[in-house]
Structure formats: structure tokens, C-alpha cells
Design an enzyme around this catalytic site. Structure first.
Site, PDB file in Angstrom:
ATOM      1  N   GLY A 121       0.870  -1.187   0.000  1.00 49.97           N
ATOM      2  CA  GLY A 121       0.000   0.000   0.000  1.00 49.97           C
ATOM      3  C   GLY A 121       0.899   1.226   0.000  1.00 49.97           C
ATOM      4  CE  LYS A 122       0.789   3.409  -5.991  1.00 50.92           C
ATOM      5  NZ  LYS A 122       1.915   2.532  -6.316  1.00 50.92           N
ATOM      6  CB  ALA A 128       1.035   0.917   4.533  1.00 53.62           C
ATOM      7  CG  LEU A 170      13.891  10.513 -15.212  1.00 53.65           C
ATOM      8  CD1 LEU A 170      15.082  11.289 -15.778  1.00 53.65           C
ATOM      9  CD2 LEU A 170      12.872  10.243 -16.319  1.00 53.65           C
ATOM     10  N   GLY A 171      13.673   6.503 -12.243  1.00 50.50           N
ATOM     11  CA  GLY A 171      14.185   5.173 -11.890  1.00 50.50           C
ATOM     12  C   GLY A 171      15.702   5.152 -11.948  1.00 50.50           C
ATOM     13  CB  ALA A 191       7.525  -0.428  -2.485  1.00 52.46           C
ATOM     14  CB  ALA A 192      11.711   1.701  -6.227  1.00 52.55           C
ATOM     15  N   GLY A 193       9.410   3.778  -5.467  1.00 49.53           N
ATOM     16  CA  GLY A 193       8.931   5.163  -5.378  1.00 49.53           C
ATOM     17  C   GLY A 193       8.489   5.502  -3.963  1.00 49.53           C
ATOM     18  CG  ASP A 194       5.365   3.417  -2.212  1.00 56.94           C
ATOM     19  OD1 ASP A 194       4.861   4.418  -2.763  1.00 56.94           O
ATOM     20  OD2 ASP A 194       4.912   2.269  -2.326  1.00 56.94           O
TER      21      ASP A 194
HETATM   22  O1  RIB Z   1       3.944   1.377  -4.693  1.00 58.51           O
HETATM   23  C1  RIB Z   1       3.852  -0.006  -4.472  1.00 58.51           C
HETATM   24  C2  RIB Z   1       2.540  -0.337  -3.854  1.00 58.51           C
HETATM   25  O2  RIB Z   1       1.508  -0.072  -4.796  1.00 58.51           O
HETATM   26  C3  RIB Z   1       2.362  -1.781  -3.494  1.00 58.51           C
HETATM   27  O3  RIB Z   1       2.813  -2.066  -2.199  1.00 58.51           O
HETATM   28  C4  RIB Z   1       0.876  -2.013  -3.712  1.00 58.51           C
HETATM   29  O4  RIB Z   1       0.174  -2.296  -2.547  1.00 58.51           O
HETATM   30  C5  RIB Z   1       0.371  -0.750  -4.380  1.00 58.51           C
HETATM   31  O5  RIB Z   1      -0.245   0.067  -3.461  1.00 58.51           O
END
Ligand code: RIB
Length: 313
Positions: A40-41, A43, A223-224, A251-254
Site C-alpha cells: 500500500g503506497k 503504508a 526516472l528510476g 515500492a521503490a517510489g514509496d
Molecule cells: O507502490 C507499491 C505499492 O503499490 C504496493 O505495495 C501495492 O500495494 C500498491 O499500493
């Protein structure tokens, strides 16, 4: 007064499959592995901050199922405050079906579950936290009207707002631009927002500058593995990516956003906070699932690349 980072967003269980490559539309593939991880973004960004030892509060909703209980336990273990995470007994927790290819690329389908029932009640929870908020992090995996209301509330009291515009809605609400202090789209989201391909440093520079013209105060286009471009009212600069062995970009962006918030929380100038962000994003790609590094791992990583400045909370 003890400040904290407030995150308002989604909480999911990720159902991850691995395959040699991503399927074409209508195609069936035989994959390799299946596993479940916390995601989840919202979380993920909260866990990224919590593991970096930043005081963090998450506002959101989980379902009344076992997933919901497991998600709450994971958040707590990461040091994230969960007193504003509602357990919705009538709904299932959010779920993301994720396919990860051998080159680390992914496809994600999210079933919002409890996240989709976030309403003005949760916006009030965000408002309650704002007097002690150092910043508010938002994404777009919960109802858009609640994101807009939270951003408006933050702007009213002068709290810095970071928006990760993911996933991109069919229509991005134009009123959001003027409410955002820092927007952090990846190249796909930047292309969707602006209507031209964003795939290299030059197009990302144009994208970041155009986002500022639309009303956001600062824009970072991710840009990753090619790095990131940042436009501010005074400057436009490039942040290189840290080269790593990528196994999974989920989730690299998160992780990038969480580490960015952590850097800013510690008082780093934006350019240096973006180096933290680049490190958090790079480390996240080195392990399967939504991998969010703890503080020691991130500091060691930066030291090993001669970027550590010895910060203390
Ligand atoms: O950014 C990655 C997330 O996108 C994943 O953990 C997934 O749950 C979606 O929310």
C-alpha cells in the site's frame, strides 16, 4: 513541540507473483513464485519513515479481516503510529495483485477494499494531527476528494505537502496543483499528467518545470535507474541514481518518498534530502517485495558511496 510526519493513504496486502516477463494482454504465463508482503503506497511510505526512525503517524483504514490485523502489527513493528488507522469491520483490507518480471519491472492491480471507504472522518483525523505535523505525505490510492480536503487543510495551517501522484486517476484534479509544495511523479505519471513522453533527463526537466508552471511549488520527476530531476522556484537540478543490482522495483517510489520526507524532517536542504531519497529508492530495488530499509542500512549505503554527512536526529 515534538513534530512528526503525517501520512494519509492506503494500506494493502501485496499478492506477488514472479515471472520471466510481464504477460501481454490476454496471455497466460507460467510464473515462478508467489508470496504475500505488506504494501500500500501510504503504508509503504509510513514504514519507510518509521524505519528511518522519524516520528510518523499514518491515517488510513484496514479491513476487519486477518490481513487487517497483520497490517497493523507490521506498521507498529516499524515504529509507525496507528492510532488514526480505523479497522472497518464491514470491509476487507486493500489488496494488490502484483506481477514482477525478471528485469525487476512490475504491474500492479489494486482492489481498494477498506481504503476505498476513507472519508471525511479520516480527513478530520489528519486535521487533528496538523498542529504537530512537520509535513503531510499524500498519494492517490484513496478517494480523491479526501486527498484534496487533506491538502487544503494542510495549506490552511501552512504544513508542507508532498504528493506522490500514484496511481494516476483518469482525470487529475487541477485544484490539487496549487495545494502541493512538492510533487514526485515517476516518468509514467509525469507523461500522463503532461501529455508528452517523459523518458530521459531532458523531457523530465521540461516536465518538472511545467508542473511548477501549473502551480506546484517544487517538482521532482523520478526516472528510476536514470536518476531524478528537480525543479524549484530558483533552480532546476539533476540527482543521479545510485547504481545497484535491481531485483524488484515494487515500492521503490514509496521508499524514495519516505526517505525524502525523512531527510527534510531532519532539516536537510532539498538537494541533500533527494540524495537520501535516491538511496532509499535504490535499496528498495535490491530485495523482493516492498523492501524499505532501516536507518543503519541507509546510512551504511550512503557511507559506502561517500555521501553520508553524519546526521543525528
Ligand atoms: O507502490 C507499491 C505499492 O503499490 C504496493 O505495495 C501495492 O500495494 C500498491 O499500493
Amino acid at each position: 513541540m515534538n513534530k512528526s510526519v503525517i501520512i494519509f493513504g492506503s494500506i494493502n496486502i501485496d499478492l506477488v507473483t514472479t515471472t520471466s516477463r510481464l504477460p501481454l494482454p490476454g496471455e497466460t504465463l507460467i510464473g515462478q513464485e508467489f508470496f504475500t508482503v505488506f504494501g500500500g503506497k501510504g503504508a509503504n511510505q509510513a514504514v519507510a519513515c518509521g524505519k528511518l526512525e522519524i516520528p510518523t503517524e499514518l491515517v488510513g483504514r484496514v479491513g476487519g479481516d486477518q490481513f487487517g490485523q497483520d497490517l497493523l502489527a507490521n506498521l507498529q513493528e516499524a515504529g509507525v503510529g496507528i492510532r488514526a488507522v480505523e479497522v472497518d469491520r464491514d470491509t476487507s483490507s486493500g489488496v494488490a495483485a502484483i506481477a514482477v518480471a525478471a528485469d525487476g519491472e512490475n504491474q500492479i492491480i489494486v482492489i481498494p477494499g477498506a481504503n476505498g471507504k476513507i472519508s471525511t472522518a479520516e480527513v478530520s483525523r489528519v486535521e487533528d494531527f496538523l498542529p504537530k505535523a512537520a509535513m503531510l505525505l499524500l498519494q492517490l490510492e484513496i478517494p480523491l476528494d479526501t486527498v484534496i480536503a487533506a491538502a487544503q487543510a494542510a495549506q490552511r495551517v501552512g504544513v508542507f505537502v508532498i504528493l506522490d501522484p500514484a496511481p494516476m486517476p483518469p482525470v487529475f484534479p487541477p485544484e490539487l496543483y496549487g495545494l502541493i509544495d512538492l510533487i514526485t511523479p515517476n516518468q509514467v505519471e509525469a507523461s500522463q499528467l503532461l501529455g508528452f513522453p517523459v523518458d530521459d533527463r531532458a523531457s523530465a526537466t521540461r516536465a518538472a518545470q511545467e508542473l511548477c508552471q501549473r502551480g506546484v511549488k517544487n517538482a521532482v520527476v523520478k526516472l528510476g535507474a536514470q536518476g531524478a530531476v528537480c525543479a524549484t522556484p530558483e533552480d532546476c537540478f539533476f540527482i543521479p541514481a545510485f547504481p545497484v543490482e535491481t531485483v524488484d522495483t515494487v515500492a521503490a517510489g514509496d521508499a524514495f518518498n519516505g526517505a525524502l520526507a525523512a531527510g527534510l524532517f531532519q532539516g536537510l536542504p532539498l538537494k541533500e534530502a533527494l540524495i537520501w531519497a535516491a538511496a532509499g529508492g535504490a535499496i528498495a530495488t535490491t530485495k523482493p517485495g516492498a523492501y524499505l530499509s532501516d536507518r543503519a542500512t541507509l546510512e551504511d549505503f550512503l557511507k559506502s558511496r561517500n555521501h553520508f554527512k553524519g546526521l543525528h536526529l
